[in-house]
Design a protein around this motif. Sequence first.
Motif, PDB file in Angstrom:
ATOM      1  N   VAL A  48       0.740  -1.385  -0.165  1.00  0.00           N
ATOM      2  CA  VAL A  48       0.127   0.158  -0.157  1.00  0.00           C
ATOM      3  C   VAL A  48       0.730   1.192   0.455  1.00  0.00           C
ATOM      4  CG1 VAL A  48      -1.996   1.247   1.212  1.00  0.00           C
ATOM      5  CG2 VAL A  48      -1.939  -0.681   1.304  1.00  0.00           C
ATOM      6  N   VAL A  83      -3.988   0.368  -3.443  1.00  0.00           N
ATOM      7  CA  VAL A  83      -2.963  -0.942  -3.090  1.00  0.00           C
ATOM      8  C   VAL A  83      -2.164  -1.026  -4.577  1.00  0.00           C
ATOM      9  CG1 VAL A  83      -3.689  -3.689  -3.674  1.00  0.00           C
ATOM     10  CG2 VAL A  83      -5.043  -1.465  -1.905  1.00  0.00           C
ATOM     11  N   ALA A 130      -9.180   0.808  -5.017  1.00  0.00           N
ATOM     12  CA  ALA A 130      -8.690  -0.142  -4.366  1.00  0.00           C
ATOM     13  C   ALA A 130      -7.242   0.487  -4.414  1.00  0.00           C
ATOM     14  CB  ALA A 130      -8.698  -1.411  -4.528  1.00  0.00           C
ATOM     15  N   TYR A 172      -8.632   3.521   5.076  1.00  0.00           N
ATOM     16  CA  TYR A 172      -9.242   2.233   5.072  1.00  0.00           C
ATOM     17  C   TYR A 172      -7.281   2.411   5.350  1.00  0.00           C
ATOM     18  CZ  TYR A 172     -13.276   3.156   2.160  1.00  0.00           C
ATOM     19  OH  TYR A 172     -14.143   4.153   1.244  1.00  0.00           O
ATOM     20  N   LEU A 184      -4.529  -3.375   5.536  1.00  0.00           N
ATOM     21  CA  LEU A 184      -5.153  -4.129   4.157  1.00  0.00           C
ATOM     22  C   LEU A 184      -5.482  -5.536   3.930  1.00  0.00           C
ATOM     23  CD1 LEU A 184      -5.444  -1.962   1.742  1.00  0.00           C
ATOM     24  CD2 LEU A 184      -7.389  -1.584   3.104  1.00  0.00           C
ATOM     25  N   MET A 229      -6.204  -9.229   1.940  1.00  0.00           N
ATOM     26  CA  MET A 229      -5.918  -9.504   0.654  1.00  0.00           C
ATOM     27  C   MET A 229      -6.997 -10.938   0.341  1.00  0.00           C
ATOM     28  SD  MET A 229      -6.426  -8.169  -3.281  1.00  0.00           S
ATOM     29  CE  MET A 229      -5.119  -6.963  -2.921  1.00  0.00           C
ATOM     30  N   VAL A 253     -10.468  -6.197  -1.673  1.00  0.00           N
ATOM     31  CA  VAL A 253      -9.419  -6.675  -0.825  1.00  0.00           C
ATOM     32  C   VAL A 253     -10.340  -5.598   0.377  1.00  0.00           C
ATOM     33  CG1 VAL A 253      -8.994  -3.712  -1.428  1.00  0.00           C
ATOM     34  CG2 VAL A 253      -7.805  -4.301  -0.224  1.00  0.00           C
ATOM     35  N   TRP A 258     -14.420  -2.612   5.648  1.00  0.00           N
ATOM     36  CA  TRP A 258     -15.240  -2.460   4.205  1.00  0.00           C
ATOM     37  C   TRP A 258     -14.084  -3.310   3.245  1.00  0.00           C
ATOM     38  CZ3 TRP A 258     -17.802   2.019   2.949  1.00  0.00           C
ATOM     39  CH2 TRP A 258     -17.871   3.095   4.331  1.00  0.00           C
ATOM     40  N   ALA A 295     -13.513  -3.468  -1.001  1.00  0.00           N
ATOM     41  CA  ALA A 295     -14.314  -3.255  -2.706  1.00  0.00           C
ATOM     42  C   ALA A 295     -13.761  -4.534  -3.873  1.00  0.00           C
ATOM     43  CB  ALA A 295     -12.799  -1.809  -2.784  1.00  0.00           C
ATOM     44  N   ILE A 351     -11.313  -5.680  -6.931  1.00  0.00           N
ATOM     45  CA  ILE A 351     -10.446  -4.997  -8.015  1.00  0.00           C
ATOM     46  C   ILE A 351     -10.858  -5.319  -9.276  1.00  0.00           C
ATOM     47  CG2 ILE A 351      -8.460  -5.220  -8.461  1.00  0.00           C
ATOM     48  CD1 ILE A 351      -8.301  -4.717  -5.651  1.00  0.00           C
ATOM     49  N   TRP A 385     -15.719   0.853  -2.452  1.00  0.00           N
ATOM     50  CA  TRP A 385     -15.701   0.550  -1.232  1.00  0.00           C
ATOM     51  C   TRP A 385     -17.368   0.380   0.031  1.00  0.00           C
ATOM     52  CZ3 TRP A 385     -11.540  -1.147   0.740  1.00  0.00           C
ATOM     53  CH2 TRP A 385      -9.817  -0.965   0.502  1.00  0.00           C
TER      54      TRP A 385
END
Length: 593
Positions: A336, A341, A357, A364, A367, A369, A376, A389, A391, A393, A399
């Motif tokens: 990150v 990301v 993301a 956020y 994180l 994966m 993520v 949260w 989201a 990819i 999100w």
Amino acid sequence: MRRHRRLAAVLAVAVAAWAGGGCAVIPVGGPFPVDEAGGGDPMSKPFQRMIAVRPQPAWAPLQVVQGLQAAMAAYADEPDVLLTYLTPATAKTWKPDGPVTVIANRPKYDYVGKSDGDQVVIRLTGTPVARIESDDTYMPFAASAGDISVDFTLVKDAQGAYHVQSIERGAGLLLTMDDVARAYRPTKLYYLAGPPGVSQAFAERRLIVDRVWLRIKPAENFAQTIVRRLLEGPSKALHGAVGSVFPQGMSVRSVRSDDDRVVVDLHGPIEPDELYTDGLKAQLKWTLNNNDMANGRTIEVQIDGEPFYSSDPLVIRADDMREDWLGSNVSPAYYVSRGAVRSLGDERPGNAVQGPAGQPNDLYRSLAMADGGAMVAGRGTEAAGGGIWVARIAPDGRWQRWIEGREADLTPPSWHRDGTLWTYDRANDAVLRCDPGAGRGPERVAAPGLDGLDVTRLRISRDGVRVAVTIGKNEVRVGAITGGGGAPMLGNFQTLTTVADEEEIKDIAWRDGERLLVLVQSDNVQSVREIYVGDGQTTQLPPVKRLSSISALGVRVLAATADSKEILELNQDKQAWVSKATGEAENPVFSLG
């Protein structure tokens, strides 16, 4: 002639030890003549057998207690000898119940009070190392554990010889590290992912490793000992969390090497036509191969000396069963930067991932994966309103909050390989999981072993069975997901490691289903410790700059520095850390773990 000379030498060793007290040690490779020790039978493991010596009338009390401890090391092979060290009344009631206690070599023996007379007390003092439980699990003592002492009370019989009347601290066996090194071997057993009792309905073709310590038995080869223990089922650490093809009541008649194959002869209530054959092949293949018993050779399974099926043999060839039964250690790496990301290539940092993301933000943190890199998850900051949260990819991803709660009350999210997302809600003392891919919101997961504890992290292993938690700042416990996918619960928690009060556990990360990395901070000194969850065996990785977080997968280990905002990777060949990304780089992550 060579055989007679070697046997005579062995007998001479035994006689010399008999004269001096304690035990003789002779090299043995399995149930074959002494002159073939260490070779000849590929199904055996070379080891040193303890030959216990009976106490002598002229021995002083100190010699008797030293001889008793040595006889404990040989008890499994020669139980009658140990009883001769005890008074007749004690010999009738003494039982080696409870776990084996392992202490450091060269314990101290001291007289408590007088050194002669009708009753004498000898105190043994030693550093506790581990316990070997009845299910063969090896449980290390905490590094902070103090020395233990055991008092032996001896009395003199009518002939003037001393015998042990009582042993303090119960009746378990007391072995030194050398005793254990001579007679035990760490062993990997393989069971099927999924709850017990499931046959062909196993959801995944996947194995879970159960690491135990098995005693080598002179009366049978080690391969047979391994298969016998496999049939008994998993240790308590995995009880209720894994399954086995082999029903209760199965036994092994023999395991032998026959030309270019290994022949496993079983007995018991097994129905070949109803069997989950691939599961049996996988359990036996990896249990025998990964303990250096089959070594890539073909394995034939028989029932009562006959072909497994009515007319056809069951054969496990070296190229049967793909390696994905053990899970994959291949996955892209990410990190990150300013909240975005980004992928992390082998040679240089890559691009930002698709969708929101991959956009810079300060909403956020922490994180994680999902398997395959499709989603993520992260903890929402105060500006985001807290919560967990997620989201996708993808260019059209967004999100979404799936779990409510303040950032400080929720542990960093952890993905399960089945697509569920887990966290611990510290405000409500509850384990929560949701399934964003299936659209299912949060639900509580029972975890009675965590009630009342200060859970600060929760990490699901990539094998989908084990789970690690940190308790406060100083302890790591490992448990398992039991009960199956429909109504799972977390259980079987045991302490894996503790650190001193002046130290703090900063992060944990699964390397694979067997090994957990623990990042420990002490003043200005840091260490990354690799711990086998099956027996607590610990290796310290090379020292490094002050770190904030770690992540790992197979041979790859990544870390983020706390001050310079840099991503480092451990070079396995040079055993040194090298820079992989700079410039506000943090939070390295692989899928799962």
